[in-house]
Write an enzyme that holds these catalytic residues in place. Structure first.
Site, short mmCIF file in Angstrom:
data_model
loop_
_atom_site.label_atom_id
_atom_site.label_comp_id
_atom_site.label_asym_id
_atom_site.label_seq_id
_atom_site.Cartn_x
_atom_site.Cartn_y
_atom_site.Cartn_z
N GLY A 30 -36.05 48.41 16.51
CA GLY A 30 -36.65 47.17 16.99
C GLY A 30 -37.91 47.49 17.77
O GLY A 30 -37.91 48.38 18.62
N THR A 42 -41.27 46.89 20.33
CA THR A 42 -41.38 46.47 21.72
C THR A 42 -41.26 44.95 21.83
O THR A 42 -41.92 44.21 21.10
CB THR A 42 -42.73 46.91 22.31
OG1 THR A 42 -42.84 48.34 22.20
CG2 THR A 42 -42.84 46.51 23.77
N GLY A 43 -40.37 44.50 22.73
CA GLY A 43 -40.17 43.07 22.92
C GLY A 43 -39.13 42.46 22.00
O GLY A 43 -38.89 41.26 22.07
N SER A 44 -38.50 43.28 21.18
CA SER A 44 -37.51 42.76 20.22
C SER A 44 -36.14 42.54 20.85
O SER A 44 -35.27 41.92 20.24
CB SER A 44 -37.37 43.71 19.03
OG SER A 44 -36.84 44.96 19.45
N GLY A 45 -35.93 43.08 22.05
CA GLY A 45 -34.63 42.94 22.70
C GLY A 45 -33.74 44.16 22.54
O GLY A 45 -32.54 44.09 22.76
N LYS A 46 -34.34 45.30 22.19
CA LYS A 46 -33.55 46.52 21.97
C LYS A 46 -32.87 46.99 23.25
O LYS A 46 -31.69 47.34 23.24
CB LYS A 46 -34.44 47.63 21.40
CG LYS A 46 -33.72 48.95 21.15
CD LYS A 46 -34.55 49.89 20.32
CE LYS A 46 -35.84 50.26 21.00
NZ LYS A 46 -35.62 51.10 22.23
N GLU A 103 -34.63 55.84 21.92
CA GLU A 103 -35.85 56.55 21.50
C GLU A 103 -35.53 57.99 21.10
O GLU A 103 -36.18 58.93 21.54
CB GLU A 103 -36.91 56.50 22.61
CG GLU A 103 -37.39 55.10 22.95
CD GLU A 103 -37.93 54.33 21.75
OE1 GLU A 103 -38.42 54.96 20.80
OE2 GLU A 103 -37.82 53.08 21.75
#
Length: 353
Positions: free
Chosen positions: A72, A74-78, A181
């Protein structure tokens, strides 16, 4: 006119899917149900609500559903998904049923809350982890995996469910390894990345029998260096959040680009069949505010860290903070320092951990 209004209503509802916030309380166990689940036959961890309105579970330990790949941007809610996953698992399963290894390779302190709360489930917590510490953790897990293999042979069993049936008195928790990551381990094509790749592959292939489950998360699965595709192919459970078309094809499959159509943070696709189109399940990640997370986890009972070759071979919780010096105390020194009987104490210098 009436038909048009109904259609408009459903189109508006469809456009709002993913915009809604699903409170964590809708999937959290009731007070009387905390720590009541058994991990003997597998893990079933609620992480959100499906589009059909039912709880969405992360199910591991049965068939090919053993390890998880999450992507996901950045900003996807991962990060929210990982916090929901860890917190939900800690509420559903007691420390005797589940152990956690948490590594974060981002330049942030996402997992620091579990260190501050001294979460009893956690054996290793890596905050701003470095590649060397990541490899050291994988080597530790490989030793635990080998110890479990030897123990299973002595018990005459092949997996955790058969162990529970044949030796119900033996308490052996599953181990959930969450690495955010993870691609940072492979930013260079060097000896470290080769060793990390070999150890991850072993966990993926053998962890199924011995109750070790790997959760690998990343913003992107692309790049020159990464885990071999043969290893990633063994990870049947895929969770896709918002991502571009290239990553949508990598996380699911070349003919399954549904992930690129996700538009809202926390909106995801759960797929337990290696990314096949027909196995897509749309869901919304349950949102857990930091204050609520601290309140929930701080109420959990504290239990000592186990000390056994098959569970925690070092007998203590290790917290690595890449931006801080190592904090030493008597327990840390005695755990690391082994003075040979024929050596003088004055000849040994402790430099760090």
């Amino acid at each position: 006119s009436t038909v048009a209004e109904i259609m408009k209503k459903h189109l508006i509802a469809a456009s709002n899917v993913g915009k809604r916030i699903v409170p964590f309380s809708t999937i959290a166990p009731k007070a009387n149900d905390v720590h009541t689940k058994s991990s003997a036959d597998g893990l079933e961890i609620p992480i959100g609500i499906s589009d059909a309105g039912r709880p969405q579970y992360l199910s591991l330990g049965e068939g090919t559903s053993q390890h998880v790949l999450i992507a996901g941007k950045t900003g996807s809610g991962k990060s929210s998904l990982l916090h929901t996953l860890v917190s939900s698992a800690a509420l559903e399963y007691s420390p005797e049923e589940l152990r956690l290894v948490l590594l974060d390779f981002k330049k942030g302190v996402e997992f620091q809350v579990y260190s501050e709360l001294e979460l009893s489930h956690a054996d290793i917590i890596g905050i701003e982890s470095r590649r060397e510490f990541g490899l050291s953790t994988l080597e530790y897990l490989d030793r635990v995996l080998s110890a479990r293999g030897e123990a299973f042979r002595s018990w005459g069993v092949q997996d955790l469910p058969s162990l529970k049936r044949k030796h119900p008195d033996v308490q052996l928790p599953r181990i959930l390894i969450v690495i955010d990551e993870f691609q940072e381990l492979f930013v260079e094509d060097d000896k470290l990345s080769q060793q990390a790749s070999m150890l991850m592959d072993r966990i993926v292939r053998q962890g199924r029998s011995f109750g070790m489950h790997l959760v690998l998360a990343s913003q992107t699965l692309g790049g020159a260096y990464s885990l071999p595709r043969t290893t990633l192919a063994q990870m049947a459970v895929r969770i896709a959040l918002q991502c571009d078309s290239a990553d949508a094809m990598l996380i699911l499959s070349e003919d399954n680009t549904a992930a690129e159509r996700l538009r809202h943070s926390g909106q995801g696709i759960y797929n337990a069949s290696g990314g096949r189109m027909e196995a897509n399940q749309n869901f919304q990640v349950a949102y857990l505010p930091k204050r609520e997370q601290i309140e929930c986890l701080s109420k959990l009972p504290r239990v000592p860290v186990p000390h056994a070759a098959t569970t925690n071979s070092i007998g203590r919780r290790v917290v690595f903070e890449g931006h801080k010096m190592a904090a030493w105390d008597n327990d840390s020194v005695s755990a690391v320092l082994k003075i040979p009987s024929n050596a003088s104490a004055s000849s040994l210098w402790i430099l760090g951990e």
